[in-house]
Design a protein around this motif. Structure first.
Motif, PDB file in Angstrom:
ATOM      1  N   ARG A  32      10.076   6.654  -0.085  1.00  0.00           N
ATOM      2  CA  ARG A  32       9.996   8.090  -0.344  1.00  0.00           C
ATOM      3  C   ARG A  32       9.707   8.351  -1.811  1.00  0.00           C
ATOM      4  NH1 ARG A  32      14.894  12.569  -0.272  1.00  0.00           N
ATOM      5  NH2 ARG A  32      13.593  14.297  -1.019  1.00  0.00           N
ATOM      6  N   ASP A  33       8.891   9.386  -2.039  1.00  0.00           N
ATOM      7  CA  ASP A  33       8.667   9.838  -3.411  1.00  0.00           C
ATOM      8  C   ASP A  33       9.063  11.315  -3.502  1.00  0.00           C
ATOM      9  OD1 ASP A  33       6.324  11.664  -2.985  1.00  0.00           O
ATOM     10  OD2 ASP A  33       5.373   9.804  -2.297  1.00  0.00           O
ATOM     11  N   HIS A  34       9.022  11.872  -4.701  1.00  0.00           N
ATOM     12  CA  HIS A  34       9.398  13.268  -4.906  1.00  0.00           C
ATOM     13  C   HIS A  34       8.217  14.072  -5.439  1.00  0.00           C
ATOM     14  CE1 HIS A  34      13.266  11.175  -4.776  1.00  0.00           C
ATOM     15  NE2 HIS A  34      13.805  12.344  -4.404  1.00  0.00           N
ATOM     16  N   GLY A  35       7.020  13.661  -5.002  1.00  0.00           N
ATOM     17  CA  GLY A  35       5.808  14.338  -5.454  1.00  0.00           C
ATOM     18  C   GLY A  35       5.483  15.562  -4.618  1.00  0.00           C
ATOM     19  N   PRO A  36       4.210  15.966  -4.600  1.00  0.00           N
ATOM     20  CA  PRO A  36       3.794  17.186  -3.889  1.00  0.00           C
ATOM     21  C   PRO A  36       3.784  17.040  -2.377  1.00  0.00           C
ATOM     22  CG  PRO A  36       1.898  16.102  -4.855  1.00  0.00           C
ATOM     23  CD  PRO A  36       3.097  15.368  -5.357  1.00  0.00           C
ATOM     24  N   GLY A  37       3.922  15.812  -1.851  1.00  0.00           N
ATOM     25  CA  GLY A  37       3.910  15.628  -0.402  1.00  0.00           C
ATOM     26  C   GLY A  37       2.497  15.517   0.150  1.00  0.00           C
ATOM     27  N   LEU A  38       2.421  15.613   1.473  1.00  0.00           N
ATOM     28  CA  LEU A  38       1.132  15.455   2.132  1.00  0.00           C
ATOM     29  C   LEU A  38       0.277  16.693   1.967  1.00  0.00           C
ATOM     30  CD1 LEU A  38       2.199  13.825   5.522  1.00  0.00           C
ATOM     31  CD2 LEU A  38       1.223  12.692   3.544  1.00  0.00           C
ATOM     32  N   THR A  39      -1.020  16.490   1.905  1.00  0.00           N
ATOM     33  CA  THR A  39      -1.952  17.599   1.909  1.00  0.00           C
ATOM     34  C   THR A  39      -1.891  18.299   3.257  1.00  0.00           C
ATOM     35  OG1 THR A  39      -3.403  16.407   0.415  1.00  0.00           O
ATOM     36  CG2 THR A  39      -4.360  18.257   1.606  1.00  0.00           C
ATOM     37  N   SER A  40      -1.795  19.608   3.263  1.00  0.00           N
ATOM     38  CA  SER A  40      -1.648  20.351   4.517  1.00  0.00           C
ATOM     39  C   SER A  40      -2.849  20.120   5.414  1.00  0.00           C
ATOM     40  CB  SER A  40      -1.527  21.847   4.206  1.00  0.00           C
ATOM     41  OG  SER A  40      -1.432  22.583   5.408  1.00  0.00           O
ATOM     42  N   GLY A  41      -2.555  19.699   6.651  1.00  0.00           N
ATOM     43  CA  GLY A  41      -3.602  19.492   7.653  1.00  0.00           C
ATOM     44  C   GLY A  41      -4.375  18.213   7.496  1.00  0.00           C
TER      45      GLY A  41
ATOM     46  N   ASN B 134       0.817  -1.207   0.000  1.00  0.00           N
ATOM     47  CA  ASN B 134       0.000   0.000   0.000  1.00  0.00           C
ATOM     48  C   ASN B 134       0.853   1.259   0.000  1.00  0.00           C
ATOM     49  OD1 ASN B 134      -3.027  -0.576   0.182  1.00  0.00           O
ATOM     50  ND2 ASN B 134      -2.241  -1.948   1.757  1.00  0.00           N
ATOM     51  N   LEU B 135       1.979   1.220   0.750  1.00  0.00           N
ATOM     52  CA  LEU B 135       2.846   2.399   0.787  1.00  0.00           C
ATOM     53  C   LEU B 135       3.549   2.613  -0.553  1.00  0.00           C
ATOM     54  CD1 LEU B 135       4.394   1.986   4.358  1.00  0.00           C
ATOM     55  CD2 LEU B 135       2.600   3.566   3.642  1.00  0.00           C
ATOM     56  N   VAL B 136       4.009   1.538  -1.174  1.00  0.00           N
ATOM     57  CA  VAL B 136       4.652   1.665  -2.481  1.00  0.00           C
ATOM     58  C   VAL B 136       3.643   2.146  -3.524  1.00  0.00           C
ATOM     59  CG1 VAL B 136       5.828   0.419  -4.335  1.00  0.00           C
ATOM     60  CG2 VAL B 136       6.437  -0.042  -1.947  1.00  0.00           C
ATOM     61  N   GLU B 137       2.432   1.588  -3.496  1.00  0.00           N
ATOM     62  CA  GLU B 137       1.397   2.030  -4.436  1.00  0.00           C
ATOM     63  C   GLU B 137       1.079   3.503  -4.248  1.00  0.00           C
ATOM     64  OE1 GLU B 137      -1.919  -0.484  -3.820  1.00  0.00           O
ATOM     65  OE2 GLU B 137      -1.208  -2.085  -5.145  1.00  0.00           O
TER      66      GLU B 137
ATOM     67  N   THR C 171      -8.339   8.889   3.268  1.00  0.00           N
ATOM     68  CA  THR C 171      -7.414  10.013   3.158  1.00  0.00           C
ATOM     69  C   THR C 171      -6.082   9.491   2.674  1.00  0.00           C
ATOM     70  OG1 THR C 171      -8.481  11.143   4.988  1.00  0.00           O
ATOM     71  CG2 THR C 171      -6.292  11.895   4.403  1.00  0.00           C
ATOM     72  N   SER C 172      -5.440  10.168   1.718  1.00  0.00           N
ATOM     73  CA  SER C 172      -4.156   9.730   1.207  1.00  0.00           C
ATOM     74  C   SER C 172      -3.228  10.910   1.067  1.00  0.00           C
ATOM     75  CB  SER C 172      -4.329   8.982  -0.115  1.00  0.00           C
ATOM     76  OG  SER C 172      -4.833   9.866  -1.088  1.00  0.00           O
ATOM     77  N   THR C 173      -2.111  10.698   0.397  1.00  0.00           N
ATOM     78  CA  THR C 173      -1.049  11.680   0.409  1.00  0.00           C
ATOM     79  C   THR C 173      -1.117  12.710  -0.688  1.00  0.00           C
ATOM     80  OG1 THR C 173       0.286  10.168  -0.880  1.00  0.00           O
ATOM     81  CG2 THR C 173       0.540  10.069   1.480  1.00  0.00           C
TER      82      THR C 173
ATOM     83  N   ARG D 188       1.591   6.205  -7.150  1.00  0.00           N
ATOM     84  CA  ARG D 188       0.390   6.874  -7.644  1.00  0.00           C
ATOM     85  C   ARG D 188       0.418   8.375  -7.378  1.00  0.00           C
ATOM     86  NH1 ARG D 188      -3.331   4.576  -4.514  1.00  0.00           N
ATOM     87  NH2 ARG D 188      -3.084   2.636  -5.680  1.00  0.00           N
ATOM     88  N   HIS D 189       0.902   8.769  -6.201  1.00  0.00           N
ATOM     89  CA  HIS D 189       0.806  10.164  -5.805  1.00  0.00           C
ATOM     90  C   HIS D 189       2.149  10.906  -5.850  1.00  0.00           C
ATOM     91  CE1 HIS D 189      -3.116   8.894  -4.635  1.00  0.00           C
ATOM     92  NE2 HIS D 189      -2.690   8.185  -3.600  1.00  0.00           N
ATOM     93  N   GLY D 190       3.218  10.197  -6.221  1.00  0.00           N
ATOM     94  CA  GLY D 190       4.523  10.850  -6.263  1.00  0.00           C
ATOM     95  C   GLY D 190       4.905  11.381  -7.624  1.00  0.00           C
ATOM     96  N   ALA D 191       4.035  11.258  -8.599  1.00  0.00           N
ATOM     97  CA  ALA D 191       4.331  11.735  -9.955  1.00  0.00           C
ATOM     98  C   ALA D 191       4.339  13.260 -10.000  1.00  0.00           C
ATOM     99  CB  ALA D 191       3.319  11.178 -10.939  1.00  0.00           C
ATOM    100  N   VAL D 192       5.213  13.815 -10.821  1.00  0.00           N
ATOM    101  CA  VAL D 192       5.314  15.262 -10.985  1.00  0.00           C
ATOM    102  C   VAL D 192       5.111  15.597 -12.466  1.00  0.00           C
ATOM    103  CG1 VAL D 192       6.769  17.306 -10.719  1.00  0.00           C
ATOM    104  CG2 VAL D 192       6.910  15.431  -9.045  1.00  0.00           C
ATOM    105  N   ASP D 193       4.116  16.461 -12.740  1.00  0.00           N
ATOM    106  CA  ASP D 193       3.842  16.930 -14.109  1.00  0.00           C
ATOM    107  C   ASP D 193       3.563  15.773 -15.070  1.00  0.00           C
ATOM    108  OD1 ASP D 193       4.251  19.517 -13.233  1.00  0.00           O
ATOM    109  OD2 ASP D 193       6.394  19.451 -13.690  1.00  0.00           O
ATOM    110  N   GLY D 194       2.988  14.656 -14.514  1.00  0.00           N
ATOM    111  CA  GLY D 194       2.601  13.546 -15.359  1.00  0.00           C
ATOM    112  C   GLY D 194       3.744  12.740 -15.916  1.00  0.00           C
ATOM    113  N   HIS D 195       4.962  12.895 -15.369  1.00  0.00           N
ATOM    114  CA  HIS D 195       6.121  12.159 -15.887  1.00  0.00           C
ATOM    115  C   HIS D 195       6.437  10.912 -15.065  1.00  0.00           C
ATOM    116  CE1 HIS D 195       6.901  15.298 -18.740  1.00  0.00           C
ATOM    117  NE2 HIS D 195       7.011  16.220 -17.778  1.00  0.00           N
ATOM    118  N   GLY D 196       5.580  10.537 -14.176  1.00  0.00           N
ATOM    119  CA  GLY D 196       5.849   9.360 -13.365  1.00  0.00           C
ATOM    120  C   GLY D 196       6.575   9.721 -12.085  1.00  0.00           C
ATOM    121  N   ALA D 197       6.648   8.769 -11.162  1.00  0.00           N
ATOM    122  CA  ALA D 197       7.222   9.009  -9.840  1.00  0.00           C
ATOM    123  C   ALA D 197       8.626   8.451  -9.742  1.00  0.00           C
ATOM    124  CB  ALA D 197       6.335   8.380  -8.773  1.00  0.00           C
TER     125      ALA D 197
END
Length: 419
Positions: free
Chosen positions: A359-368, A329-332, A376-378, A336-345
């Protein structure tokens, strides 16, 4: 009425059941306590009355043995001495035609009872030639127990008089009243205590049923929520493939990935449901944590742009299937959520002794956003059960899952397992 009944929620039905259980238990307890208190009061009153009558019978027998007639006159010689300072009063009535005449009135240590209040009992004993038990009120207003016994002298063929003996019943009645109040008060207290116990028991028992129903409802909600996205993806992709035949190959691959995701979701939900229901126990065994993580990454990270796998040989102790769910689940989530500008994670997975970091290099956690809450996800705008299930699986192994935004960007999930 029926429509309202159908609208009742699970909590309403359990509350109604709890009230009925308390009412039935209280009614049964109240009936039993009332019956026992009533029986106790009746038995005590009868025993106290019999104790008083026993003293009266002894005194009356002594007086009757001393009464005789001489020269047509009723003689009571020795009666006064026989009475002495007894606690009983003695009154002797002689029948004189159609009237009664007092022959002796010795109240003893009791209060004097007016003779007119004793005559009805005396007449009744003479008329029926039997003993009469009754109550009388003394001059000071106290209640006295009396016993009237008819007597006949040798020369008479029918009763010629009556001996009425009295004893103060005030103390006995006061003690009886105290016992009655004690039984009633104690019964009320016991019923209240039993009702409180019934409330606690009913609340505890229905809480178990409520928890089971809540788990069932949560499972259904989780399953519906988790399966909605892959099912929607499959439908949309299939419809697009029907319109554009040139993209059917890519669409089929996307359908397969969605079906795999749906299969994993179903397996995860079923495993969690069985664990919570107690039909599946935690299977503790030794396994290679690094190999487990490498297998999960190989199976689930195909959609990532790059995967940096940094592992050391680690032997762990726990349930491999449950921990596999957490890592998957953590890898998925990272893919899924670590992609930046549609180029993959770009995903980093590191395994050390008692530690797994993803660790991914995406937008990170939603604030709050509370990351471990259900649905709820990242990533903003996304939802799922991944982090919630991963947290449950790690805590099942007495470990800790932490998710945070890295200062350099992206989300970092860290699993800490006990050595």
């Amino acid at each position: 009425m029926n429509s309202r009944r159908h609208r009742l929620t699970t909590a309403d039905r359990l509350r109604s059941l709890r009230i009925r259980l308390i009412a039935v238990f209280t009614a049964i307890t109240l009936t039993g306590v009332t019956g026992m208190a009533f029986a106790g009061i009746q038995v005590d009153g009868h025993q106290r009355e019999q104790a008083l009558l026993a003293d009266l019978r002894i005194t009356s027998s002594a007086v009757l043995s001393l009464i005789y007639r001489e020269a047509g006159t009723l003689r009571l010689t020795g009666v006064a001495d026989a009475i002495g300072d007894r606690a009983t009063g003695v009154y002797v009535f002689e029948r004189r035609g159609d009237a009664l005449g007092p022959a002796l009135a010795r109240p003893g240590r009791t209060q004097l009872v007016p003779l007119r209040r004793l005559e009805p009992a005396a007449w009744s004993s003479i008329s029926g030639n039997q003993s009469v038990v009754a109550k009388a009120t003394a001059t000071d207003g106290t209640t006295q127990q009396l016993l009237a016994v008819a007597f006949a002298v040798e020369s008479a063929g029918r009763p010629t008089g009556s001996v009425v003996v009295t004893i103060d019943a005030q103390d006995s009645e006061a003690a009886h009243a105290r016992l009655a109040l004690t039984l009633i008060g104690g019964g009320i207290g016991f019923v209240l205590l039993a009702s409180a116990g019934a409330y606690l028991l009913a609340r505890r028992s229905t809480r178990i049923a409520g928890a089971a129903l809540d788990q069932q409802e949560r499972f259904l909600a989780d399953a519906a929520h988790e399966l909605r996205t892959p099912l929607t993806t499959i439908r949309v992709t299939a419809e697009a493939a029907l319109v554009d035949a040139d993209h059917q190959s890519g669409a089929l691959r996307k359908v397969i990935r969605s079906a795999d995701r749906m299969t994993n979701s179903v397996e995860t939900l079923l495993t969690r449901a069985r664990m919570i229901a107690g039909t599946r126990e935690l299977r503790l065994e030794k396994f290679r944590l690094d190999q487990l993580v490498a297998e999960v990454v190989e199976d689930t990270a195909a959609g990532a742009r790059s995967v940096d796998l940094d592992v050391e040989a680690v032997v762990s102790h726990g349930d491999p299937a449950i921990l596999r769910m957490a890592v998957r689940n953590l890898v998925e989530n990272a893919v899924r959520h670590g992609a930046v500008d549609g180029h993959g994670a770009d995903v980093l997975v590191r395994v050390r002794e008692g530690e797994v970091v993803i660790r991914d290099h995406g937008p990170g956690l939603t604030s709050g956003a509370p990351a471990f809450d259900r649905f709820t996800s990242t990533a903003p705008g996304s939802s799922g059960l991944g982090l919630s299930i991963a947290d449950w699986a790690v805590r099942l192994h007495r470990g800790r899952l932490s998710v945070a935004t890295d200062p350099e960007g992206g989300a970092v999930a860290r699993i800490d397992l006990p050595e």
